[in-house]
Design a protein around this motif. Structure first.
Motif, PDB file in Angstrom:
ATOM      1  N   LEU A   1       5.304   6.934  10.193  1.00 37.87           N
ATOM      2  CA  LEU A   1       4.039   7.106   9.473  1.00 37.87           C
ATOM      3  C   LEU A   1       4.115   6.293   8.184  1.00 37.87           C
ATOM      4  O   LEU A   1       4.902   6.590   7.294  1.00 37.87           O
ATOM      5  N   LEU A   2       3.286   5.225   8.108  1.00 37.44           N
ATOM      6  CA  LEU A   2       3.336   4.291   6.984  1.00 37.44           C
ATOM      7  C   LEU A   2       2.118   4.453   6.086  1.00 37.44           C
ATOM      8  O   LEU A   2       1.023   4.766   6.564  1.00 37.44           O
ATOM      9  N   ARG A   3       2.341   4.202   4.806  1.00 33.39           N
ATOM     10  CA  ARG A   3       1.201   3.993   3.922  1.00 33.39           C
ATOM     11  C   ARG A   3       0.986   2.494   3.805  1.00 33.39           C
ATOM     12  O   ARG A   3       1.946   1.714   3.807  1.00 33.39           O
ATOM     13  N   HIS A   4      -0.258   2.080   3.692  1.00 27.06           N
ATOM     14  CA  HIS A   4      -0.587   0.660   3.543  1.00 27.06           C
ATOM     15  C   HIS A   4       0.079   0.072   2.298  1.00 27.06           C
ATOM     16  O   HIS A   4       0.527   0.794   1.397  1.00 27.06           O
ATOM     17  N   GLY A   5       0.098  -1.249   2.230  1.00 30.19           N
ATOM     18  CA  GLY A   5       0.680  -1.949   1.095  1.00 30.19           C
ATOM     19  C   GLY A   5      -0.165  -1.858  -0.162  1.00 30.19           C
ATOM     20  O   GLY A   5      -1.262  -1.284  -0.175  1.00 30.19           O
ATOM     21  N   HIS A   6       0.347  -2.448  -1.208  1.00 32.57           N
ATOM     22  CA  HIS A   6      -0.249  -2.368  -2.546  1.00 32.57           C
ATOM     23  C   HIS A   6      -1.634  -3.004  -2.598  1.00 32.57           C
ATOM     24  O   HIS A   6      -1.890  -4.022  -1.955  1.00 32.57           O
ATOM     25  N   ILE A   7      -2.518  -2.395  -3.384  1.00 30.06           N
ATOM     26  CA  ILE A   7      -3.862  -2.932  -3.606  1.00 30.06           C
ATOM     27  C   ILE A   7      -4.105  -3.042  -5.107  1.00 30.06           C
ATOM     28  O   ILE A   7      -3.472  -2.346  -5.901  1.00 30.06           O
ATOM     29  N   ASP A   8      -5.024  -3.916  -5.474  1.00 26.29           N
ATOM     30  CA  ASP A   8      -5.403  -4.059  -6.876  1.00 26.29           C
ATOM     31  C   ASP A   8      -6.588  -3.142  -7.137  1.00 26.29           C
ATOM     32  O   ASP A   8      -7.713  -3.436  -6.736  1.00 26.29           O
TER      33      ASP A   8
ATOM     34  N   THR B   1     -13.528   3.427   0.192  1.00 20.38           N
ATOM     35  CA  THR B   1     -13.899   2.092  -0.271  1.00 20.38           C
ATOM     36  C   THR B   1     -12.956   1.076   0.362  1.00 20.38           C
ATOM     37  O   THR B   1     -11.733   1.239   0.319  1.00 20.38           O
ATOM     38  N   ASP B   2     -13.516   0.046   0.955  1.00 21.92           N
ATOM     39  CA  ASP B   2     -12.700  -0.900   1.738  1.00 21.92           C
ATOM     40  C   ASP B   2     -12.249  -2.063   0.855  1.00 21.92           C
ATOM     41  O   ASP B   2     -13.021  -2.983   0.589  1.00 21.92           O
ATOM     42  N   VAL B   3     -11.014  -2.014   0.412  1.00 19.34           N
ATOM     43  CA  VAL B   3     -10.441  -3.082  -0.413  1.00 19.34           C
ATOM     44  C   VAL B   3      -9.245  -3.692   0.314  1.00 19.34           C
ATOM     45  O   VAL B   3      -8.528  -3.002   1.039  1.00 19.34           O
ATOM     46  N   PRO B   4      -9.007  -4.992   0.134  1.00 19.12           N
ATOM     47  CA  PRO B   4      -7.882  -5.645   0.820  1.00 19.12           C
ATOM     48  C   PRO B   4      -6.575  -5.451   0.053  1.00 19.12           C
ATOM     49  O   PRO B   4      -6.556  -4.997  -1.094  1.00 19.12           O
ATOM     50  N   LEU B   5      -5.484  -5.822   0.692  1.00 24.60           N
ATOM     51  CA  LEU B   5      -4.191  -5.869   0.015  1.00 24.60           C
ATOM     52  C   LEU B   5      -4.216  -6.960  -1.049  1.00 24.60           C
ATOM     53  O   LEU B   5      -4.904  -7.970  -0.900  1.00 24.60           O
ATOM     54  N   ASP B   6      -3.447  -6.768  -2.108  1.00 22.42           N
ATOM     55  CA  ASP B   6      -3.264  -7.845  -3.074  1.00 22.42           C
ATOM     56  C   ASP B   6      -2.023  -8.651  -2.679  1.00 22.42           C
ATOM     57  O   ASP B   6      -1.459  -8.449  -1.586  1.00 22.42           O
TER      58      ASP B   6
END
Length: 197
Positions: free
Chosen positions: A7-14, A25-30
């Motif tokens: 079970l993973l959490r997504h990578g870092h976002i700004d 809210t749909d934001v991409p990875l930084d």
């Protein structure tokens, strides 16, 4: 039945300099998040994964894409693994809510599980959709699976497994790109949990 879940959490976002209520809210990875996705791909190179599931939000899909390409596997979108819907509070700074809606802000702190932001959903409602999806997947898939989701989603799954109340769920640390391992124990008939990354 599934015997192991990563079970993973997504990578870092700004998310900017202010703390915000960021749910669906749909934001991409930084840049850091994209690098974490590559490192996760390296981590799983020697691990046999049967099936991959992900939240539909871009930050989760981007996290799993390098691994899917490396293993030549497709991912399955699970809408129920989307982060909590914060309604009118989506992408709004916490300080703004606290100063402009102090009573609602206080109510959320007093009853985290059942409080519902205007036009949003409560953690109680979210927990049901997340747990129902997790139970369905783990009963119908096989072998080792991988799920990429969000801090809130992961905490809903882990709080149930660990017997932690939703009001205390923030005691379960879920940093960006973390990896939780769940192994089914046939003797105790329950999931054994450890965080491996």
């Amino acid at each position: 039945m599934v015997e192991k879940v990563y079970l993973l959490r997504h990578g870092h976002i700004d998310n900017g300099s202010e703390k915000k209520y960021l749910g669906k809210t749909d934001v991409p990875l930084d840049v850091l998040g994209l690098e974490q996705a590559r490192l996760l791909c390296d981590y799983f190179k020697a691990i046999l994964v049967e099936t991959i599931f992900t939240s539909p939000l871009t930050r989760c899909v981007q996290t799993i894409q390098p691994l899917c390409e490396d293993k030549k596997k497709h991912y399955h979108i699970v809408n129920a693994f989307c982060e909590i819907d914060m309604g009118d509070w989506e992408n709004v700074p916490m300080a703004y809510i606290q100063s402009h809606f102090p009573k609602l802000y206080a109510q959320r702190g007093e009853n985290l599980e059942h409080f519902t932001p205007p036009n949003g959903e409560s953690f109680h409602v979210m927990a049901k959709r997340v747990r129902d999806a997790f139970d369905a997947i783990t009963h119908h898939a096989n072998g080792t699976i991988l799920i990429v989701a969000h801090a809130g989603v992961n905490r809903m799954i882990l709080s149930q497994i660990l017997g932690i109340a939703i009001n205390d769920m923030f005691s379960i640390e879920q940093p960006y790109a973390c990896v939780n391992e769940l192994t089914w124990d046939y003797q105790s008939m329950q999931w054994i949990y450890r965080r491996v990354l």
